[in-house]
Design a protein around this motif. Structure first.
Motif, PDB file in Angstrom:
ATOM      1  N   LEU A  11     -11.407 -68.491  22.270  1.00  0.00           N
ATOM      2  CA  LEU A  11     -12.569 -67.833  21.672  1.00  0.00           C
ATOM      3  C   LEU A  11     -12.531 -67.966  20.153  1.00  0.00           C
ATOM      4  N   ARG A  12     -11.353 -67.820  19.556  1.00  0.00           N
ATOM      5  CA  ARG A  12     -11.223 -67.954  18.099  1.00  0.00           C
ATOM      6  C   ARG A  12     -11.511 -69.388  17.645  1.00  0.00           C
ATOM      7  N   ILE A  13     -11.095 -70.367  18.437  1.00  0.00           N
ATOM      8  CA  ILE A  13     -11.383 -71.767  18.109  1.00  0.00           C
ATOM      9  C   ILE A  13     -12.895 -72.009  18.139  1.00  0.00           C
ATOM     10  N   LEU A  14     -13.557 -71.478  19.163  1.00  0.00           N
ATOM     11  CA  LEU A  14     -15.012 -71.635  19.263  1.00  0.00           C
ATOM     12  C   LEU A  14     -15.731 -70.911  18.132  1.00  0.00           C
ATOM     13  N   LYS A  15     -15.269 -69.712  17.776  1.00  0.00           N
ATOM     14  CA  LYS A  15     -15.889 -68.971  16.672  1.00  0.00           C
ATOM     15  C   LYS A  15     -15.716 -69.721  15.357  1.00  0.00           C
ATOM     16  N   GLU A  16     -14.557 -70.359  15.181  1.00  0.00           N
ATOM     17  CA  GLU A  16     -14.324 -71.139  13.968  1.00  0.00           C
ATOM     18  C   GLU A  16     -15.297 -72.316  13.919  1.00  0.00           C
ATOM     19  N   LYS A  17     -15.444 -73.001  15.033  1.00  0.00           N
ATOM     20  CA  LYS A  17     -16.322 -74.171  15.103  1.00  0.00           C
ATOM     21  C   LYS A  17     -17.798 -73.787  14.911  1.00  0.00           C
ATOM     22  N   ILE A  18     -18.228 -72.701  15.531  1.00  0.00           N
ATOM     23  CA  ILE A  18     -19.642 -72.328  15.535  1.00  0.00           C
ATOM     24  C   ILE A  18     -20.035 -71.449  14.349  1.00  0.00           C
ATOM     25  N   ASP A  19     -19.234 -70.421  14.079  1.00  0.00           N
ATOM     26  CA  ASP A  19     -19.585 -69.438  13.046  1.00  0.00           C
ATOM     27  C   ASP A  19     -18.855 -69.633  11.725  1.00  0.00           C
ATOM     28  N   GLY A  20     -17.843 -70.515  11.712  1.00  0.00           N
ATOM     29  CA  GLY A  20     -17.079 -70.711  10.489  1.00  0.00           C
ATOM     30  C   GLY A  20     -16.048 -69.622  10.224  1.00  0.00           C
ATOM     31  N   VAL A  21     -15.760 -68.788  11.231  1.00  0.00           N
ATOM     32  CA  VAL A  21     -14.730 -67.749  11.087  1.00  0.00           C
ATOM     33  C   VAL A  21     -13.388 -68.407  11.385  1.00  0.00           C
ATOM     34  N   PRO A  22     -12.512 -68.534  10.367  1.00  0.00           N
ATOM     35  CA  PRO A  22     -11.268 -69.263  10.598  1.00  0.00           C
ATOM     36  C   PRO A  22     -10.363 -68.588  11.621  1.00  0.00           C
ATOM     37  N   ALA A  23      -9.751 -69.409  12.458  1.00  0.00           N
ATOM     38  CA  ALA A  23      -8.781 -68.930  13.440  1.00  0.00           C
ATOM     39  C   ALA A  23      -7.497 -68.532  12.714  1.00  0.00           C
ATOM     40  N   PRO A  24      -6.676 -67.680  13.331  1.00  0.00           N
ATOM     41  CA  PRO A  24      -5.423 -67.266  12.688  1.00  0.00           C
ATOM     42  C   PRO A  24      -4.565 -68.437  12.200  1.00  0.00           C
ATOM     43  N   ALA A  25      -4.471 -69.500  12.990  1.00  0.00           N
ATOM     44  CA  ALA A  25      -3.654 -70.659  12.583  1.00  0.00           C
ATOM     45  C   ALA A  25      -4.226 -71.331  11.333  1.00  0.00           C
ATOM     46  N   THR A  26      -5.542 -71.358  11.210  1.00  0.00           N
ATOM     47  CA  THR A  26      -6.189 -71.948  10.033  1.00  0.00           C
ATOM     48  C   THR A  26      -5.909 -71.095   8.802  1.00  0.00           C
TER      49      THR A  26
END
Length: 139
Positions: free
Chosen positions: A66-81
Motif C-alpha cells: 500500500l505504501r509503494i502504491l501511495k508513493e507511486k500515485i500520491d507522491g507520499v514517500p514510503a518508509p524505505a524512500t
C-alpha cells in the motif's frame, strides 16, 4: 475469540469454521486508487481455498505494498524512500527532525511507517534529494 496454534505442525483450528488451517502463502491483490499489485500473503489457510487467518506480522506485506502504491500515485514517500533520502543527506533521524522542524522523533516514526510526513516535509525532502547543496542553507 481465541485461536489455537500448533507450531510443531504449522496448523491451527479456524475460529469460525472449526476446520484445520495450514500455514502457507497465497497471492493477494492490493489495490489503491485503481492501481493494483499482487503480494504473497502469509497466513493459515484451509485446503478448500477459502479465507485465511492472519496473525502477527502477516499483514505487513500488505501495508508495504500500500505504501509503494501511495508513493507511486500520491507522491507520499514510503518508509524505505525516507530512510534512503535521509542517509543520502548524511543526517541522523534526530538531525533530520530538527532541520525539518518536525520534532526529533518524527523521522523514526516516518521510517517505521507509523505516520506519514506532511506535504511540506515531503516537498522539502524531494528538493533536498535533488539539491543536497541546499542543506547548508537550512542549517
Amino acid at each position: 475469540m481465541a485461536t489455537k496454534e500448533n507450531n510443531e505442525t504449522n496448523t491451527m483450528i479456524s475460529p469460525e469454521t472449526g476446520e484445520t488451517l495450514t500455514r502457507g502463502v497465497r497471492p493477494f491483490t492490493v489495490t489503491y486508487k485503481g492501481e493494483s499489485m499482487i503480494v504473497d500473503l502469509p497466513g493459515y489457510y484451509p485446503p478448500s481455498g477459502g479465507e485465511g487467518v492472519h496473525v502477527g506480522d502477516d499483514m505487513t506485506v500488505v501495508d508495504a505494498a500500500l505504501r509503494i502504491l501511495k508513493e507511486k500515485i500520491d507522491g507520499v514517500p514510503a518508509p524505505a524512500t525516507i530512510r534512503r533520502v535521509r542517509t543520502k543527506l548524511k543526517l541522523s533521524q534526530r538531525e533530520a527532525g530538527s532541520l525539518f522542524k518536525v520534532g526529533e522523533n518524527a523521522f523514526d516514526k516516518y521510517e517505521r511507517g507509523l505516520i506519514e510526513p506532511s506535504g511540506p516535509t515531503i516537498q522539502l525532502m524531494t528538493l533536498l534529494e535533488k539539491h543536497p547543496e541546499l542543506l547548508d542553507e537550512l542549517r
